[in-house]
Design an enzyme around this catalytic site. Structure first.
Site, short mmCIF file in Angstrom:
data_model
loop_
_atom_site.label_atom_id
_atom_site.label_comp_id
_atom_site.label_asym_id
_atom_site.label_seq_id
_atom_site.Cartn_x
_atom_site.Cartn_y
_atom_site.Cartn_z
N LYS A 1 -0.19 2.53 12.76
CA LYS A 1 -1.16 2.20 12.34
C LYS A 1 -2.58 2.58 13.47
CE LYS A 1 -0.55 -1.61 8.90
NZ LYS A 1 -0.88 -1.14 8.01
N GLY B 1 -1.20 -9.40 4.06
CA GLY B 1 -0.90 -10.64 4.85
C GLY B 1 -1.05 -11.86 3.81
N ARG C 1 -7.21 -1.25 -10.43
CA ARG C 1 -7.89 -1.14 -11.58
C ARG C 1 -9.00 -0.51 -11.49
NH1 ARG C 1 -5.91 -3.12 -16.35
NH2 ARG C 1 -4.19 -4.88 -16.13
N GLY D 1 4.16 -5.03 3.09
CA GLY D 1 3.95 -5.38 4.52
C GLY D 1 4.74 -6.57 4.91
N SER D 2 3.99 -7.88 4.78
CA SER D 2 4.70 -9.11 5.22
C SER D 2 5.79 -9.52 4.12
CB SER D 2 3.75 -10.13 5.16
OG SER D 2 2.40 -9.47 5.96
N GLY E 1 -0.30 -7.35 -0.61
CA GLY E 1 0.03 -8.50 -1.41
C GLY E 1 1.00 -8.56 -2.27
#
Lengths: 195, 297
Positions: B84, B156, B168, B238-239, B217
């Protein structure tokens, strides 16, 4: 004419299917052994070979694909698919299917910044040079006696090869609008049906 | 035959994203985690010093990771490695290209370096992925040279609601573009803040002109399946993996759910006995200034 299956575990299988449909060929996604029984040829698409090999193991697809190819059904591997078809790889992972008498080197040109496009002459593909897209591409380092080289680069690196019912390309005909290599493969299936 | 080879063309840059489709890209902070991700079937890894959940917890300024750390991850795996840079920080992007990463994520998870402009990505040989909340934002990034889009979600949090909303929104706006007559496209382009030529292309293709992953998410196999069924080409986690109880098992399960996203029985099988998911925070309970997704112009 029978349908062409495209292995849809991971990678750009949708692009192969779209190209085949543009040529008027029925194409289907293959994720299971059962689906494989319904098609006359198989494409192993581009993608991440490490990922694809893991998923083949997770879903027990190695043996069915090997049987499918041994029965004489045409199988074509593009990029990661070429790696999967190889007898052996220059590095020790992942485990290929070992169907084709070639030795392949993965990421033969370096990392993504070294990926490129170039014009290729491909034996059996008429109509002038073919614009080929190479993405973190492999090359064929060695070919066995029954393997025919169809295309090589300026430095002699083999990037397209055929052994009877098996076709392998380092580049991605599915990413361009030129359907000539797909037509070549469909003709492999058609000529098998008539012999 | 010509010996001419062209690197860094849009075909080559967007082509790598095509190869990642149907796959899972995982955040990793060490070479060991990168190996776990690769073994689980990840199609790429994102090398960074802290996962978004920790960046959120620590506060302060979040920057590009140490190039040495990124190199150690590049050495550990053979799948593509992404890293990143801050929004608009074109020198961080130059550094990442020099290090040789396979993809740069110009990411809202890091603290923006420019509050008006993104990196002009056409100048680079390395491809970029950028976040978007709607079609206009996606097409602005593509106009700047992004070769891949990911919906932003809210990184996160482990809360999927924002990722769903963004996916959406993009899909609804694509469907709208498809059904508009040509003479109404210009004002639609103006309304969403996107170049007309790209809106015309979306209408013709019925999709974004580049690959579109979901992000921000995803914490469970079902979350991954949800995003795929909503139209994502693949998923960033990610997390969600390395903040969970059993990262190796969860990583493998998310990979399986993405491959078989249309098969609920397969997702059920993959979801069994994974232990605890990341704890997470509800995105709806957060203050507007805490939302990372609002970074990007």
């Amino acid at each position: 004419m029978r349908s062409v299956g495209v292995l849809a575990l991971q990678g750009d299988f949708a692009e192969h299917i779209a190209t085949l449909r543009r040529l008027g060929v029925d194409a289907r996604e293959i994720r299971t052994t059962k689906q494989l029984a319904g098609v006359g040829a198989l494409i192993i698409p581009g993608g991440e070979s490490t990922t694809m090999a893991k998923l083949m193991d997770m879903y027990d697809l190695r043996e069915p694909i090997t049987r499918f190819a041994s029965a004489g059904n045409p199988v074509w591997g593009t990029c990661a698919g070429l790696i999967m078809l190889a007898k052996r790889l220059a590095d020790d992972r992942p485990q290929p299917l070992g169907l084709m008498d070639i030795v392949a080197r993965r990421n033969a040109f370096g990392r993504q910044v070294d990926s490129f496009e170039t014009d290729l002459d491909i034996r059996g593909v008429e109509g002038g040079p073919y614009r080929a897209v190479f993405i973190r591409a492999p090359i064929v380092l060695e070919t066995g006696p029954s393997v025919e080289t169809l295309a090589s680069l300026w430095d002699g690196s083999v990037v397209a090869a055929r052994q009877d019912n098996l076709l392998a390309t380092s580049f991605h005909p599915e990413l361009t609008s030129d359907g000539r290599v797909h037509r070549y493969f469909v003709e492999m299936m058609a000529s098998r049906a008539t012999t | 035959m010509t010996t001419q080879r062209e690197t860094g063309t849009f075909e080559v840059k967007s082509g790598l994203a095509q190869m990642l489709k149907g796959g899972v890209i995982m955040d990793v902070v060490t070479a060991e985690q990168a190996k776990i991700a690769e073994d689980a079937g990840a199609c790429a890894v994102m090398a960074l010093e802290r996962v978004p959940a920790d960046i959120r917890r620590d506060g302060g300024v979040a920057r590009m990771s140490d190039p040495g750390m990124i190199e150690s991850i590049m050495k550990a795996v053979t799948i593509p490695v992404m890293a990143k840079c801050r929004i608009g920080h074109f020198v961080e992007a130059q550094v990442l290209q020099a290090v040789g990463v396979d993809y740069i994520d110009e990411s809202e998870v890091l603290t923006p370096a420019d509050d008006n402009h993104h990196v002009w990505k056409h100048d680079f040989t390395v491809p970029f992925v950028c976040g978007a909340r709607d079609l206009g934002e996606a097409l602005r990034r593509i106009a700047e040279g992004a070769a891949m889009i990911r919906t932003k979600g809210e990184a996160g949090t482990g809360d999927i609601v924002e990722a769903v909303r963004h996916m959406r929104t993009v899909m609804q706006q694509i469907r709208r573009a498809q059904h508009l007559p040509d003479d109404e496209l210009a004002s639609f382009a103006k309304e969403i803040g996107a170049p007309l030529a790209l809106v015309e292309q979306v209408k013709r293709l019925g999709r974004l002109p580049v690959v579109n992953f979901a992000a921000g998410g995803v914490a469970t196999p079902a979350d991954a399946g949800l995003m795929m069924q909503l139209g994502a080409d693949g998923v960033f986690v990610g997390s969600g993996i390395f903040k969970s109880g059993n990262p190796a098992a969860r990583a493998k399960a998310v990979v399986k759910a993405v491959t078989h996203y249309n098969d609920p029985a397969a997702i059920a099988e993959a979801s069994k006995g994974l232990g605890e998911a990341m704890v997470g925070i509800s995105a709806r309970s957060m203050k507007p200034e805490e939302l990372l997704a609002s970074r990007g112009w």
